[in-house]
Structure formats: structure tokens, C-alpha cells
Enzyme design. Sequence first.
Site, PDB file in Angstrom:
ATOM      1  N   LYS A  22     -17.985  17.364  34.202  1.00  0.00           N
ATOM      2  CA  LYS A  22     -16.541  17.986  34.099  1.00  0.00           C
ATOM      3  C   LYS A  22     -16.627  18.851  33.184  1.00  0.00           C
ATOM      4  O   LYS A  22     -15.942  20.129  33.371  1.00  0.00           O
ATOM      5  CB  LYS A  22     -15.578  16.687  33.344  1.00  0.00           C
ATOM      6  CG  LYS A  22     -14.225  17.396  33.009  1.00  0.00           C
ATOM      7  CD  LYS A  22     -13.181  16.239  32.375  1.00  0.00           C
ATOM      8  CE  LYS A  22     -13.375  16.273  30.871  1.00  0.00           C
ATOM      9  NZ  LYS A  22     -12.647  17.288  30.197  1.00  0.00           N
ATOM     10  N   ASN A  23     -17.223  18.767  31.997  1.00  0.00           N
ATOM     11  CA  ASN A  23     -17.085  20.127  30.741  1.00  0.00           C
ATOM     12  C   ASN A  23     -18.014  21.291  31.224  1.00  0.00           C
ATOM     13  O   ASN A  23     -17.711  22.223  30.773  1.00  0.00           O
ATOM     14  CB  ASN A  23     -17.536  19.553  29.596  1.00  0.00           C
ATOM     15  CG  ASN A  23     -16.255  18.574  28.780  1.00  0.00           C
ATOM     16  OD1 ASN A  23     -15.285  18.476  29.559  1.00  0.00           O
ATOM     17  ND2 ASN A  23     -16.673  17.884  27.800  1.00  0.00           N
ATOM     18  N   ARG A  94      -6.261  21.680  28.688  1.00  0.00           N
ATOM     19  CA  ARG A  94      -6.644  22.706  27.663  1.00  0.00           C
ATOM     20  C   ARG A  94      -7.863  23.649  27.942  1.00  0.00           C
ATOM     21  O   ARG A  94      -7.974  24.873  27.485  1.00  0.00           O
ATOM     22  CB  ARG A  94      -7.250  21.850  26.238  1.00  0.00           C
ATOM     23  CG  ARG A  94      -7.561  22.716  25.211  1.00  0.00           C
ATOM     24  CD  ARG A  94      -8.192  22.093  23.885  1.00  0.00           C
ATOM     25  NE  ARG A  94      -8.874  23.002  23.023  1.00  0.00           N
ATOM     26  CZ  ARG A  94      -8.424  23.916  22.191  1.00  0.00           C
ATOM     27  NH1 ARG A  94      -7.166  23.968  21.992  1.00  0.00           N
ATOM     28  NH2 ARG A  94      -9.331  24.519  21.655  1.00  0.00           N
ATOM     29  N   CYS A 118      -5.762  16.894  26.074  1.00  0.00           N
ATOM     30  CA  CYS A 118      -5.789  15.424  25.067  1.00  0.00           C
ATOM     31  C   CYS A 118      -5.191  15.998  23.728  1.00  0.00           C
ATOM     32  O   CYS A 118      -5.626  16.954  23.220  1.00  0.00           O
ATOM     33  CB  CYS A 118      -7.125  15.165  24.620  1.00  0.00           C
ATOM     34  SG  CYS A 118      -8.019  14.294  26.404  1.00  0.00           S
ATOM     35  N   ARG A 123      -6.642  21.357  17.666  1.00  0.00           N
ATOM     36  CA  ARG A 123      -7.210  22.267  18.482  1.00  0.00           C
ATOM     37  C   ARG A 123      -6.702  23.773  18.738  1.00  0.00           C
ATOM     38  O   ARG A 123      -6.453  24.201  19.758  1.00  0.00           O
ATOM     39  CB  ARG A 123      -7.265  21.565  19.689  1.00  0.00           C
ATOM     40  CG  ARG A 123      -7.807  20.157  19.764  1.00  0.00           C
ATOM     41  CD  ARG A 123      -7.993  19.470  21.072  1.00  0.00           C
ATOM     42  NE  ARG A 123      -9.122  19.850  21.781  1.00  0.00           N
ATOM     43  CZ  ARG A 123      -9.532  19.254  22.812  1.00  0.00           C
ATOM     44  NH1 ARG A 123      -8.842  18.448  23.253  1.00  0.00           N
ATOM     45  NH2 ARG A 123     -10.847  19.497  23.411  1.00  0.00           N
ATOM     46  N   PRO A 124      -6.960  24.475  17.660  1.00  0.00           N
ATOM     47  CA  PRO A 124      -6.456  25.964  17.697  1.00  0.00           C
ATOM     48  C   PRO A 124      -7.441  26.870  18.508  1.00  0.00           C
ATOM     49  O   PRO A 124      -8.424  26.138  18.983  1.00  0.00           O
ATOM     50  CB  PRO A 124      -6.655  26.079  16.259  1.00  0.00           C
ATOM     51  CG  PRO A 124      -7.882  25.327  15.530  1.00  0.00           C
ATOM     52  CD  PRO A 124      -7.408  24.098  16.339  1.00  0.00           C
ATOM     53  N   ASP A 126      -8.117  30.031  17.461  1.00  0.00           N
ATOM     54  CA  ASP A 126      -8.398  31.255  16.568  1.00  0.00           C
ATOM     55  C   ASP A 126      -9.840  31.824  16.810  1.00  0.00           C
ATOM     56  O   ASP A 126      -9.836  32.878  16.836  1.00  0.00           O
ATOM     57  CB  ASP A 126      -8.026  30.931  15.257  1.00  0.00           C
ATOM     58  CG  ASP A 126      -8.950  29.713  14.625  1.00  0.00           C
ATOM     59  OD1 ASP A 126      -9.004  28.494  15.437  1.00  0.00           O
ATOM     60  OD2 ASP A 126      -9.773  29.971  13.701  1.00  0.00           O
ATOM     61  N   ASP A 312     -17.144  12.938  22.080  1.00  0.00           N
ATOM     62  CA  ASP A 312     -16.682  12.296  23.468  1.00  0.00           C
ATOM     63  C   ASP A 312     -17.269  10.919  23.792  1.00  0.00           C
ATOM     64  O   ASP A 312     -16.800  10.468  24.788  1.00  0.00           O
ATOM     65  CB  ASP A 312     -16.859  13.353  24.530  1.00  0.00           C
ATOM     66  CG  ASP A 312     -16.168  14.546  24.466  1.00  0.00           C
ATOM     67  OD1 ASP A 312     -15.233  14.658  23.722  1.00  0.00           O
ATOM     68  OD2 ASP A 312     -16.177  15.517  25.655  1.00  0.00           O
ATOM     69  N   ARG A 404      -8.192  12.373  34.719  1.00  0.00           N
ATOM     70  CA  ARG A 404      -8.636  13.804  34.626  1.00  0.00           C
ATOM     71  C   ARG A 404     -10.047  13.936  34.380  1.00  0.00           C
ATOM     72  O   ARG A 404     -10.743  14.960  34.789  1.00  0.00           O
ATOM     73  CB  ARG A 404      -8.131  14.203  33.242  1.00  0.00           C
ATOM     74  CG  ARG A 404      -6.868  14.433  33.129  1.00  0.00           C
ATOM     75  CD  ARG A 404      -6.198  14.996  31.633  1.00  0.00           C
ATOM     76  NE  ARG A 404      -7.148  15.955  31.150  1.00  0.00           N
ATOM     77  CZ  ARG A 404      -7.738  16.042  30.014  1.00  0.00           C
ATOM     78  NH1 ARG A 404      -7.164  15.317  29.070  1.00  0.00           N
ATOM     79  NH2 ARG A 404      -8.758  17.085  29.851  1.00  0.00           N
TER      80      ARG A 404
HETATM   81  C1  UD1 Z   1     -14.958  20.771  24.332  1.00  0.00           C
HETATM   82  C2  UD1 Z   1     -14.989  19.786  25.327  1.00  0.00           C
HETATM   83  C3  UD1 Z   1     -14.575  18.415  24.822  1.00  0.00           C
HETATM   84  C4  UD1 Z   1     -15.239  17.971  23.513  1.00  0.00           C
HETATM   85  C5  UD1 Z   1     -15.259  19.165  22.372  1.00  0.00           C
HETATM   86  C6  UD1 Z   1     -16.194  18.928  21.319  1.00  0.00           C
HETATM   87  C7  UD1 Z   1     -14.543  20.790  27.393  1.00  0.00           C
HETATM   88  C8  UD1 Z   1     -13.739  21.261  28.622  1.00  0.00           C
HETATM   89  N1  UD1 Z   1     -14.106  20.219  26.541  1.00  0.00           N
HETATM   90  O1  UD1 Z   1     -13.741  20.888  23.936  1.00  0.00           O
HETATM   91  O2  UD1 Z   1     -14.517  17.268  25.752  1.00  0.00           O
HETATM   92  O3  UD1 Z   1     -14.580  17.005  22.873  1.00  0.00           O
HETATM   93  O4  UD1 Z   1     -15.694  20.384  23.282  1.00  0.00           O
HETATM   94  O5  UD1 Z   1     -17.414  18.843  21.797  1.00  0.00           O
HETATM   95  O6  UD1 Z   1     -15.686  21.387  27.378  1.00  0.00           O
HETATM   96  N2  UD1 Z   1     -11.845  25.047  17.001  1.00  0.00           N
HETATM   97  C9  UD1 Z   1     -11.236  25.900  15.992  1.00  0.00           C
HETATM   98  N3  UD1 Z   1     -10.781  26.926  16.530  1.00  0.00           N
HETATM   99  C10 UD1 Z   1     -10.967  27.390  17.938  1.00  0.00           C
HETATM  100  C11 UD1 Z   1     -11.826  26.370  18.900  1.00  0.00           C
HETATM  101  C12 UD1 Z   1     -12.048  25.239  18.244  1.00  0.00           C
HETATM  102  O7  UD1 Z   1     -11.093  25.570  14.794  1.00  0.00           O
HETATM  103  O8  UD1 Z   1     -10.530  28.372  18.328  1.00  0.00           O
HETATM  104  C13 UD1 Z   1     -12.199  23.461  16.376  1.00  0.00           C
HETATM  105  C14 UD1 Z   1     -11.516  22.401  17.017  1.00  0.00           C
HETATM  106  O9  UD1 Z   1     -10.287  22.251  16.429  1.00  0.00           O
HETATM  107  C15 UD1 Z   1     -12.417  21.329  16.606  1.00  0.00           C
HETATM  108  C16 UD1 Z   1     -13.741  22.049  16.863  1.00  0.00           C
HETATM  109  O10 UD1 Z   1     -13.435  23.286  16.726  1.00  0.00           O
HETATM  110  O11 UD1 Z   1     -12.369  20.540  15.487  1.00  0.00           O
HETATM  111  C17 UD1 Z   1     -14.458  21.834  18.281  1.00  0.00           C
HETATM  112  O12 UD1 Z   1     -13.669  22.226  19.315  1.00  0.00           O
HETATM  113  P1  UD1 Z   1     -14.320  22.855  20.562  1.00  0.00           P
HETATM  114  O13 UD1 Z   1     -15.941  22.785  20.567  1.00  0.00           O
HETATM  115  O14 UD1 Z   1     -13.716  24.232  20.864  1.00  0.00           O
HETATM  116  O15 UD1 Z   1     -13.824  22.009  21.829  1.00  0.00           O
HETATM  117  P2  UD1 Z   1     -13.442  22.649  23.099  1.00  0.00           P
HETATM  118  O16 UD1 Z   1     -14.027  23.543  23.852  1.00  0.00           O
HETATM  119  O17 UD1 Z   1     -11.802  22.273  23.068  1.00  0.00           O
END
Ligand code: UD1
Length: 424
Positions: A22-23, A94, A118, A123-124, A126, A312, A404
Amino acid sequence: MAEIIVRKSGGLKGTVFTSGSKNAVLPLLAATLLTEQKCEIDSVPNLKDVKVMCELLESFGANVTEKLDENVILVEANTLKTSVAPIGPVRSMRASIVSMGPVLARTGTARIPLPGGCAIGDRPIDLHIKGFIALGADVDMIEDESGNGYVEARAEKLVGAEMYLDTPSVGATENIMMAASLAEGTTIIENPAQEPEIVDLANYLNKMGAKIKGAGTDMIKIEGVPELHGATHSVIPDRIEAGTYMLAAAITKGNILVENMLSNHVVPIIAKLRECGVVITEEDDGLRVSAENANLKSADLKTLPYPGFPTDIQPQFMAFLSIVSGSSTILETVFENRFMHINELNKMNAGIIEDGRRAIVKGGVQLKGAEVRATDLRAGAALILAGLVAEGETVISDIYHIDRGYDDIIGKLKRLGADIERID
Ligand code: UD1
């Protein structure tokens, strides 16, 4: 409202085939927006999130042919008719945010509603935004007349840059890699995510004509090219789905051959299961996971970005640790609010104490069937696993989360001997 009903099932046995990841597939589909030529993605899992991503691609003007019964999707994004994403798909998933990099690179502008998905922490976005700004885009947060929040990026041209990610965000790494593929000059991402899904995306982008090196390491280098072309690609197997079936074998004291998986993608899951007394052997077609005669015991674990233990799989592992003898501690370091399943597992007699980002799992309990709620995708999977060994009947609601991200989970578990059904 649809529900899943699970009853105590005994040791699951047989063979289960791992679907495409999926990811991995979601950013691969987003990447097809980077070219006007036809793209083909194979080994696509049949998931709600995939359908939502296809809807999103269509909303930008792409021609999408879904052949999900054959696990194939064809996309031709000849011209993009808009660079504004609709609210529906983005709020429900997301990962829609990964369409932003491709649309910005292709059209010079992208406006995406603030994402949903989820509810595991803030989940920012930035880091995505910092990445686009580093590549020369102007980024603003705007509100439409109805008060809906959007992030909008504009750039006459994207220019390669060096950047460092404070956190190795998967989505941000993907967005930046895709946008930088069409930027002028060289981009360096320091401290990028190193997940296998990042490597899969880089491999696909390179097939499309991109010049990306270092994906899967702590530094990615992208030399921008003027255009990308169509390409065909097969999605990697879903390591989280595979891990979930490994845990199904462990928790039910069964014996399952998990086929079509890459064992080097699940090293920490194998290590932790072995520490708990589960026997895992590599076979030609996959990994055999057996806990048939095992004396299962506790283990502490800590989630980390890849190659650490995957967040996950944390909920599913927690369900398993609740029945083994001895107490375990789980430390969740990736997301700040990923313990919503504790409440639900405790309704099933699990005995788990939440202490900030730490969970203490008492272990050695007999789980009991209860009415519980899938609070997010992997929490839903954890409740199914718990239901397989709980006395009586477990009724799981809010199962749209499970739809999902798990391809035919009911069918796959039934074929392994699980007493499970879905009621619509
Ligand atoms: C992806 C996966 C999700 C998995 C996660 C972590 C997909 C579709 N989803 O989610 O299943 O749980 O990786 O392995 O691939 N963060 C920031 N700023 C940002 C982005 C992220 O601070 O701009 C933080 C998040 O709050 C979190 C951490 O970074 O604490 C990891 O998030 P991220 O790796 O971005 O997860 P996703 O890509 O949303």
C-alpha cells in the site's frame, strides 16, 4: 455500518500470498502525474486507498484505467486540467499529499487541502513545505470561502537544492524526490527516509528517466531532468501486510508460510518474534512462521524509522505481547499518539498500561471477545489478531480503516482457518 466478527480460531495453518505494498503503490501512482506518457503499475493491491488515489489522479485530469481484479492500473496524464486537489480524497487519505510534488513540478503550481487519514498524532506537513521552498517554490496556507484550509505552492521553475530533513519523513522524502526529478540542477536530501517504499519509488522514477542515486541510504542525490517518460513497474510486496500474517501465526500458535515477501524488509519483525520464541525459517517461496509448540515469552520493543522496528506493526505486536508470558514494554517514538488501540485491547481484557509514549503490556492474559472499534488501520488489524485468540466473539466496528489498507484480509484469514466474517 459494516462490522467484522472474529471468533477463537485455533492455530492458523496454510499459505498466504502477500499483496503489493500500500505505502509503495500510492506514491508510485502519484509519480505517474510527472509525465504525459502512459504508465503501467502492476502487482497493485485491491484497496480503498488505491481507489481514492485513482480518484485523485482523475480529478487532476489523468486518464485512469483500473483493472484491480488483474492488479494493474494504467495512467495517462496527457494534460493536467487543474492543479487544485478536491477535498474528498485528500481528507480521507493523508497520502494524497504526495500528489503535491508531481503536480507542482508538472504545472508550476499545486493547491492541496490540508490532509486527513489515520488520526495517529498531529502529522504535520512542515517538512514537505520546507522541501518545496528549498526547491524555489513560494508556499502559502490559504482558506477558501467555506473556510477549508489549503496549502498552495507556486514556482516558475524548480531549482535543485541541498536540504536536511529534521525527521526522516517518508511522505516528505517522496514528495521532494518527485519534485526534484524535474527541477533544474542537483538536489541533495540529507537524512531522508530509508524505507523500502522510497527505494521502490526511486527505482520507478529512474525507469521514467529520472537520475536518482542513494535511495535507501542516509543521503539521496537527484539530478533534475527536463522531462520524464512513461514506464511500467511492479509494486514491491507489502512488508506490513506480511508482518501482520507473521503475527497471525505467532498469536494463534499456528504455522503459516507467508509467500511473496522480502525477508530483508522485515528483519526487526523476524528478530523480535524469534526473541519471543517463534520459529521462523526461510523457504524458497517465502517465510515459514511457526509457534506451534512454542513457549512464547515477552520482549521489549521500540519503534523507529526504517531499518528500525516499524510503527505500522506496533499495534499488532502489542496484541501478541498481551498473551505471551511475562511483561513487555513498547516505546513508540515515530508518532506521538499511536496508542488508541490500548483502550480497545483492554476492553478485551489485555491489561496494558499507557504511560506517555510507553506502553507496559502485562502479558499472559486470556483475551475475551468484546465490542471494539478500529481506531485506525493497523489498530484494526491488531483487534482482528486479538479476536482470533479471544474467548467468545469479537465485534469490530469502523472497519473502513481496515478496508483502506488490507487486500482481502477476511478471505486470506479464512483460508488459513480463521473464524471470521464481515457483515455489511
Ligand atoms: C508513512 C506511511 C505510514 C507510516 C509512516 C511512518 C505511507 C502512505 N504511510 O506515513 O504508514 O506509519 O510513514 O513509517 O507511506 N513529520 C513531521 N513533519 C512532516 C512530516 C512528518 O514532523 O512534514 C513527522 C510525523 O508527525 C511523524 C514522523 O514525522 O511523527 C513520521 O511521519 P512520516 O514518515 O511523514 O509518515 P507518513 O509519510 O505520513
